[in-house]
Design a protein around this motif. Structure first.
Motif, PDB file in Angstrom:
ATOM      1  N   GLU A 191      -1.074  -7.274  12.506  1.00  0.00           N
ATOM      2  CA  GLU A 191      -1.764  -8.010  11.918  1.00  0.00           C
ATOM      3  C   GLU A 191      -1.999  -7.992  10.526  1.00  0.00           C
ATOM      4  O   GLU A 191      -2.026  -8.834   9.505  1.00  0.00           O
ATOM      5  CB  GLU A 191      -3.271  -7.946  12.744  1.00  0.00           C
ATOM      6  N   ALA A 192      -2.299  -6.501  10.096  1.00  0.00           N
ATOM      7  CA  ALA A 192      -2.507  -6.209   8.789  1.00  0.00           C
ATOM      8  C   ALA A 192      -1.110  -6.457   8.048  1.00  0.00           C
ATOM      9  O   ALA A 192      -1.083  -7.104   6.883  1.00  0.00           O
ATOM     10  CB  ALA A 192      -2.869  -4.682   8.514  1.00  0.00           C
ATOM     11  N   GLY A 193       0.038  -6.251   8.782  1.00  0.00           N
ATOM     12  CA  GLY A 193       1.433  -6.585   8.259  1.00  0.00           C
ATOM     13  C   GLY A 193       1.441  -7.911   7.990  1.00  0.00           C
ATOM     14  O   GLY A 193       2.051  -8.509   6.773  1.00  0.00           O
ATOM     15  N   ALA A 194       1.150  -8.765   9.059  1.00  0.00           N
ATOM     16  CA  ALA A 194       1.178 -10.213   8.725  1.00  0.00           C
ATOM     17  C   ALA A 194       0.167 -10.861   7.820  1.00  0.00           C
ATOM     18  O   ALA A 194       0.630 -11.794   7.101  1.00  0.00           O
ATOM     19  CB  ALA A 194       0.785 -10.958  10.187  1.00  0.00           C
ATOM     20  N   ALA A 195      -0.968 -10.088   7.571  1.00  0.00           N
ATOM     21  CA  ALA A 195      -1.873 -10.623   6.370  1.00  0.00           C
ATOM     22  C   ALA A 195      -1.124 -10.378   4.973  1.00  0.00           C
ATOM     23  O   ALA A 195      -1.246 -11.174   4.010  1.00  0.00           O
ATOM     24  CB  ALA A 195      -3.212  -9.641   6.547  1.00  0.00           C
ATOM     25  N   ARG A 196      -0.218  -9.088   5.062  1.00  0.00           N
ATOM     26  CA  ARG A 196       0.323  -8.960   3.678  1.00  0.00           C
ATOM     27  C   ARG A 196       1.649  -9.930   3.583  1.00  0.00           C
ATOM     28  O   ARG A 196       1.724 -10.409   2.320  1.00  0.00           O
ATOM     29  CB  ARG A 196       1.119  -7.330   3.808  1.00  0.00           C
ATOM     30  N   ASP A 205       5.703  -2.717   4.072  1.00  0.00           N
ATOM     31  CA  ASP A 205       6.078  -1.543   4.866  1.00  0.00           C
ATOM     32  C   ASP A 205       5.297  -1.480   5.970  1.00  0.00           C
ATOM     33  O   ASP A 205       4.139  -2.168   6.172  1.00  0.00           O
ATOM     34  CB  ASP A 205       5.872  -0.167   4.135  1.00  0.00           C
ATOM     35  N   LEU A 206       5.546  -0.766   7.119  1.00  0.00           N
ATOM     36  CA  LEU A 206       4.801  -0.906   8.449  1.00  0.00           C
ATOM     37  C   LEU A 206       4.823   0.824   8.918  1.00  0.00           C
ATOM     38  O   LEU A 206       5.625   1.527   9.181  1.00  0.00           O
ATOM     39  CB  LEU A 206       5.279  -1.797   9.219  1.00  0.00           C
ATOM     40  N   THR A 207       3.445   1.053   9.371  1.00  0.00           N
ATOM     41  CA  THR A 207       3.450   2.216  10.135  1.00  0.00           C
ATOM     42  C   THR A 207       2.193   1.975  11.220  1.00  0.00           C
ATOM     43  O   THR A 207       1.237   1.508  11.098  1.00  0.00           O
ATOM     44  CB  THR A 207       2.493   3.290   9.199  1.00  0.00           C
ATOM     45  N   CYS A 208       2.770   2.291  12.611  1.00  0.00           N
ATOM     46  CA  CYS A 208       2.245   1.755  13.869  1.00  0.00           C
ATOM     47  C   CYS A 208       2.282   2.760  14.740  1.00  0.00           C
ATOM     48  O   CYS A 208       3.154   3.514  14.907  1.00  0.00           O
ATOM     49  CB  CYS A 208       2.608   0.316  14.081  1.00  0.00           C
ATOM     50  N   LEU A 209       1.451   2.508  15.734  1.00  0.00           N
ATOM     51  CA  LEU A 209       1.455   3.369  16.911  1.00  0.00           C
ATOM     52  C   LEU A 209       2.070   2.415  18.154  1.00  0.00           C
ATOM     53  O   LEU A 209       1.774   1.350  18.300  1.00  0.00           O
ATOM     54  CB  LEU A 209       0.424   3.908  17.474  1.00  0.00           C
ATOM     55  N   THR A 210       2.938   2.882  19.113  1.00  0.00           N
ATOM     56  CA  THR A 210       3.371   2.419  20.406  1.00  0.00           C
ATOM     57  C   THR A 210       2.424   2.258  21.132  1.00  0.00           C
ATOM     58  O   THR A 210       1.443   3.181  21.271  1.00  0.00           O
ATOM     59  CB  THR A 210       4.555   2.862  20.694  1.00  0.00           C
ATOM     60  N   SER A 211       2.679   1.726  22.544  1.00  0.00           N
ATOM     61  CA  SER A 211       1.628   1.668  23.512  1.00  0.00           C
ATOM     62  C   SER A 211       1.215   2.867  24.231  1.00  0.00           C
ATOM     63  O   SER A 211       0.501   3.388  24.802  1.00  0.00           O
ATOM     64  CB  SER A 211       1.796   0.655  24.447  1.00  0.00           C
ATOM     65  N   ALA A 212       2.609   3.815  23.987  1.00  0.00           N
ATOM     66  CA  ALA A 212       2.690   5.061  24.580  1.00  0.00           C
ATOM     67  C   ALA A 212       2.032   6.260  23.507  1.00  0.00           C
ATOM     68  O   ALA A 212       2.237   7.225  23.836  1.00  0.00           O
ATOM     69  CB  ALA A 212       3.940   5.308  24.900  1.00  0.00           C
ATOM     70  N   GLY A 213       1.839   5.788  22.603  1.00  0.00           N
ATOM     71  CA  GLY A 213       1.137   6.530  21.312  1.00  0.00           C
ATOM     72  C   GLY A 213       2.068   7.267  20.455  1.00  0.00           C
ATOM     73  O   GLY A 213       1.687   8.198  19.552  1.00  0.00           O
ATOM     74  N   GLN A 214       3.211   6.690  20.273  1.00  0.00           N
ATOM     75  CA  GLN A 214       4.375   7.271  19.340  1.00  0.00           C
ATOM     76  C   GLN A 214       4.096   6.602  18.089  1.00  0.00           C
ATOM     77  O   GLN A 214       4.156   5.411  18.018  1.00  0.00           O
ATOM     78  CB  GLN A 214       5.686   7.140  20.063  1.00  0.00           C
ATOM     79  N   TRP A 217       7.700   4.229  12.022  1.00  0.00           N
ATOM     80  CA  TRP A 217       7.529   3.650  10.748  1.00  0.00           C
ATOM     81  C   TRP A 217       8.580   2.540  10.235  1.00  0.00           C
ATOM     82  O   TRP A 217       9.776   2.720  11.014  1.00  0.00           O
ATOM     83  CB  TRP A 217       8.055   4.760   9.715  1.00  0.00           C
ATOM     84  N   GLY A 218       8.408   1.724   9.423  1.00  0.00           N
ATOM     85  CA  GLY A 218       9.416   0.682   9.230  1.00  0.00           C
ATOM     86  C   GLY A 218       9.157  -0.479   8.269  1.00  0.00           C
ATOM     87  O   GLY A 218       8.311  -0.213   7.517  1.00  0.00           O
ATOM     88  N   ARG A 219       9.910  -1.470   8.388  1.00  0.00           N
ATOM     89  CA  ARG A 219       9.749  -2.834   7.452  1.00  0.00           C
ATOM     90  C   ARG A 219       9.391  -4.037   8.281  1.00  0.00           C
ATOM     91  O   ARG A 219       9.918  -3.981   9.571  1.00  0.00           O
ATOM     92  CB  ARG A 219      10.913  -3.032   6.295  1.00  0.00           C
ATOM     93  N   MET A 220       8.755  -4.708   7.688  1.00  0.00           N
ATOM     94  CA  MET A 220       8.300  -6.111   8.569  1.00  0.00           C
ATOM     95  C   MET A 220       8.564  -7.049   7.694  1.00  0.00           C
ATOM     96  O   MET A 220       8.217  -7.195   6.520  1.00  0.00           O
ATOM     97  CB  MET A 220       6.735  -6.109   8.916  1.00  0.00           C
ATOM     98  N   ALA A 325       3.510  -0.152   1.383  1.00  0.00           N
ATOM     99  CA  ALA A 325       2.458  -1.251   1.497  1.00  0.00           C
ATOM    100  C   ALA A 325       1.249  -0.950   2.662  1.00  0.00           C
ATOM    101  O   ALA A 325       0.183  -1.321   2.432  1.00  0.00           O
ATOM    102  CB  ALA A 325       3.091  -2.372   1.580  1.00  0.00           C
ATOM    103  N   ALA A 326       1.929  -0.634   3.770  1.00  0.00           N
ATOM    104  CA  ALA A 326       0.981  -0.420   4.806  1.00  0.00           C
ATOM    105  C   ALA A 326      -0.013   0.694   4.358  1.00  0.00           C
ATOM    106  O   ALA A 326      -1.233   0.176   4.303  1.00  0.00           O
ATOM    107  CB  ALA A 326       1.851  -0.024   5.972  1.00  0.00           C
ATOM    108  N   GLY A 327       0.504   1.702   3.879  1.00  0.00           N
ATOM    109  CA  GLY A 327      -0.373   2.776   3.668  1.00  0.00           C
ATOM    110  C   GLY A 327      -1.519   2.677   2.457  1.00  0.00           C
ATOM    111  O   GLY A 327      -2.633   2.584   2.716  1.00  0.00           O
TER     112      GLY A 327
END
Length: 659
Positions: A191-196, A205-214, A217-220, A325-327
């Motif tokens: 949602e934050a990435g979509a707002a940007r 840029d994107l930093t996120c956690l998977t549903s498994a907690g991993q 990092w990447g780009r959106m 950008a995410a950070g």
């Protein structure tokens, strides 16, 4: 009303009407004959005996003749026409022995089917070269993504997966086409990435956690109304002594503004020298950081992207800064939220040139009021901007960028100052672009060609869903009328010996299922694979009966809508035609390898191919939506039961010709 009846039913009604008319004429004739005989003085008893005998002979003779003619007409005309119609709709016109009574209709139907096949082959050849080019581009793209080890996921405007590669499947286990990406990447990162992106950024840029907690990092990026994610499980390479560099950078960046607060006589030359040295120290540290990190780990982030979710002051310069950008956006939003809790109303601004270095810009959070104490700022920086990532604090984000942030008051305004390097000459590239049909599908479309389905089959210890157990289950996923390549296949330990008679059919032995998942593990995994899809099976009440009878044991509720290829076949060829899987595939020209027959995956694949070919034929008959097929299926319940029932009403047997 009559137009909804099959040809054979309408023919039967015609002959029934003819029989009724003959009987009516016979009754009228007997009445006239009786009146005539009565006028001649014939005794009543003798007259009735004669008329009854004549009625029996003529009536039964006429009815027998009509029934015999109807039988011949139904067998040699109506039924072959129905079979030919089904064959024409599916592109397969088999040799029908009874069609010899249809004169040229049978050969004409075969000629039409062959002409259609030739046209389809010519069309396929015409597009083959174009398809080959697209395939080469796809393979090149996948090869590039494989080389860099990145996971690529594309979603439609509704956030459902349209494309992913092997690396993405490794990073996000269980990912599947037409499944919401939120199941794999929960939280507010998307949602934050979509707002940007909505703020005008081409990519972020994107930093996120998977549903498994991993952590990933990447780009959106926005692509054709959807979103493209390039993900990696390795963090950007930052300088090793992160805490030390962050401390030095913060002190160096704070040195220059502190000079203005000093009191007492300071020689101008000395002040200029201190200022110059302080600025030089900041420059050297930035260059050292860039040299150690390669400066290739951060993309260019526009000011509008960094200001997403914040009040941006008007008339700001167009800047692209070297920043994650995410950070940075997350840190600024965190500080903005904390300031508003203190009663301030901050706005974000940027300044370049003047006091800021030519290759550096300063982001400013400005508000009217007292300056923020440094110890309070330090406490806020020790907090994680994203509660889902508690170890990623504001200090960590600043350290990753080799920068600092300080508080000051100037010109009657308080402000927080965050220096970041300018990404001059680094425009954001257009990146990857794909256009998939899933993105154009209606959100609530019930067209058969738009459904996401799982075609499945089971092998069991016997034919009774109450007493017997599943020993193998397999499924194939279909999205928008094509096989996606996603598959599920597992043996199942039934917890009891497999009868030799069942092993003789499917070839699965007790030794083969030893150590296989038990019923709970296997059906739970299959439930996840088939979630939010339409289930398709051949003689579905049989397979669904096993799934639904296992609910108390497994807890996996299969409440999916169901399509049965037995019923679909009956809708095209009529109930009198054989509807076994072998008969259906033979009519459609589908070859099942002998070694694959009576295996869960082999039968599921044959059923899937049959279903895909039936879709176009059903559409040609006006049955192009799921609800239309369900309504039509009610007319064929004599052939096989309806699998779209609550679990408690699940059928426990198979249809008479559906095996």
């Amino acid at each position: 009303m009559l137009t909804r009846l099959s040809l054979r039913a309408r023919v039967l009604l015609i002959f029934a009407g003819l029989a009724g008319a003959v009987l009516a004429v016979l009754a009228a004739g007997l009445w006239v004959a009786g009146a005539s005989l009565a006028g001649r003085g014939v005794p009543v008893q003798a007259m009735l005996d004669a008329l009854a005998l004549a009625a029996l002979i003529v009536g039964f003779g006429a009815l027998g003749m009509i029934v015999w003619i109807w039988f011949l007409f139904d067998r040699n005309v109506a039924r072959p026409i129905e079979l030919l119609a089904g064959g024409l709709r599916t592109g397969q016109t088999p040799e029908i022995e009874e069609a010899r009574y249809l004169a040229d209709l049978g050969p004409a139907a075969r000629d039409a089917a062959e002409a259609r096949a030739r046209s389809a082959e010519a069309l396929a050849d015409a597009v083959a070269e174009h398809a080959a080019d697209l395939q080469r581009e796809k393979e090149t793209l996948e090869s590039i993504l494989a080389d860099i080890g990145a996971g690529a996921v594309m979603t439609d405007p509704a956030g459902r997966v349209m494309f992913y590669n092997a690396s993405a499947a490794h990073l996000l286990p269980g990912i599947a086409l037409d499944r919401p990406i939120e199941r794999h990447l929960p939280g507010g990162a998307l949602e934050a990435g979509a707002a940007r992106l909505a703020a005008g950024a081409a990519a972020t840029d994107l930093t996120c956690l998977t549903s498994a907690g991993q952590r990933l990092w990447g780009r959106m990026r926005r692509v054709d109304g959807g979103t493209l994610l390039i993900l990696n499980d390795r963090p950007p390479q930052h300088p090793a002594p992160r805490d030390l560099l962050e401390t030095l950078r913060r002190h160096a960046a704070t040195l220059v503004p502190m000079l203005g607060a000093l009191e007492g006589p300071i020689p101008p030359a000395l002040a200029q020298a201190i200022q110059s040295e302080g600025q030089g120290l900041a420059n050297v540290l930035r260059e050292l950081t860039e040299a150690m990190s390669g400066d290739a780990t951060r993309g260019g982030a526009g000011l509008n992207e960094l200001a997403a979710g914040l009040d941006l002051a008007p008339d700001q310069p167009r800047l692209v800064l070297l920043a994650d950008a995410a950070g940075v956006n997350g840190l600024l939003r965190h500080l903005d939220r904390r300031l508003r809790e203190q009663g301030a109303a901050p706005r974000l601004a940027a300044e370049a040139g003047a006091e800021a270095e030519a290759s550096e810009a300063r982001l400013l959070l400005l508000w009217t009021g007292a300056a923020l104490p440094m110890d309070r700022l330090e406490a806020w920086l020790a907090e994680p901007p994203d509660p889902a990532q508690p170890e990623l604090t504001g200090h960590e984000i600043l350290a990753a960028h080799a920068t600092g942030i300080w508080t000051e008051a100037r010109d009657g305004q308080a402000r927080l100052v965050l220096p970041l390097p300018i990404a001059a000459g680094r425009p954001d590239s257009a990146g990857l672009t794909y256009d998939f049909a899933l993105s154009r599908r209606g959100a609530t479309s019930s067209r058969l060609a738009d459904l996401t389905c799982v075609v499945f089959d089971t092998e069991t210890t016997g034919l009774d869903p109450v007493a017997d157990r599943i020993v193998q289950i397999a499924g194939l996923r279909i999205a928008r009328g094509r096989l996606t390549g996603e598959r599920f296949d597992t043996l199942v330990d039934p917890g009891r010996p497999i009868p030799p008679a069942s092993t003789a059919v499917h070839g699965i032995t007790d030794a083969m299922v030893a150590g296989a998942p038990d019923m709970t593990a296997a059906l739970t995994a299959f439930h996840h694979f088939a979630e939010d899809t339409v289930l398709v099976a051949h003689n579905a009440p049989f397979d669904m009966g096993f799934l639904r009878r296992a609910v108390p044991e497994t807890g996996a509720h299969f409440d999916n809508q169901v399509l049965d290829t037995v019923l679909l076949s009956a809708m095209l060829w009529g109930q009198s035609a054989p509807h076994s899987l072998d008969a259906l595939t033979e009519r459609l020209g589908i070859v099942i390898p002998p070694e694959a027959r009576h295996t869960a995956m082999g039968d599921a694949r044959a059923t899937a191919e049959a279903y895909l070919r039936l879709i176009a034929a059903l559409e040609a008959k006006g049955l192009d939506r799921f609800e239309d097929v369900l309504a039509e299926a009610r007319r064929h319940r004599r052939l096989v039961d309806d699998a779209n029932k609550p679990a408690g009403d699940a059928a426990s047997g198979s249809g008479p010709s559906a095996g």
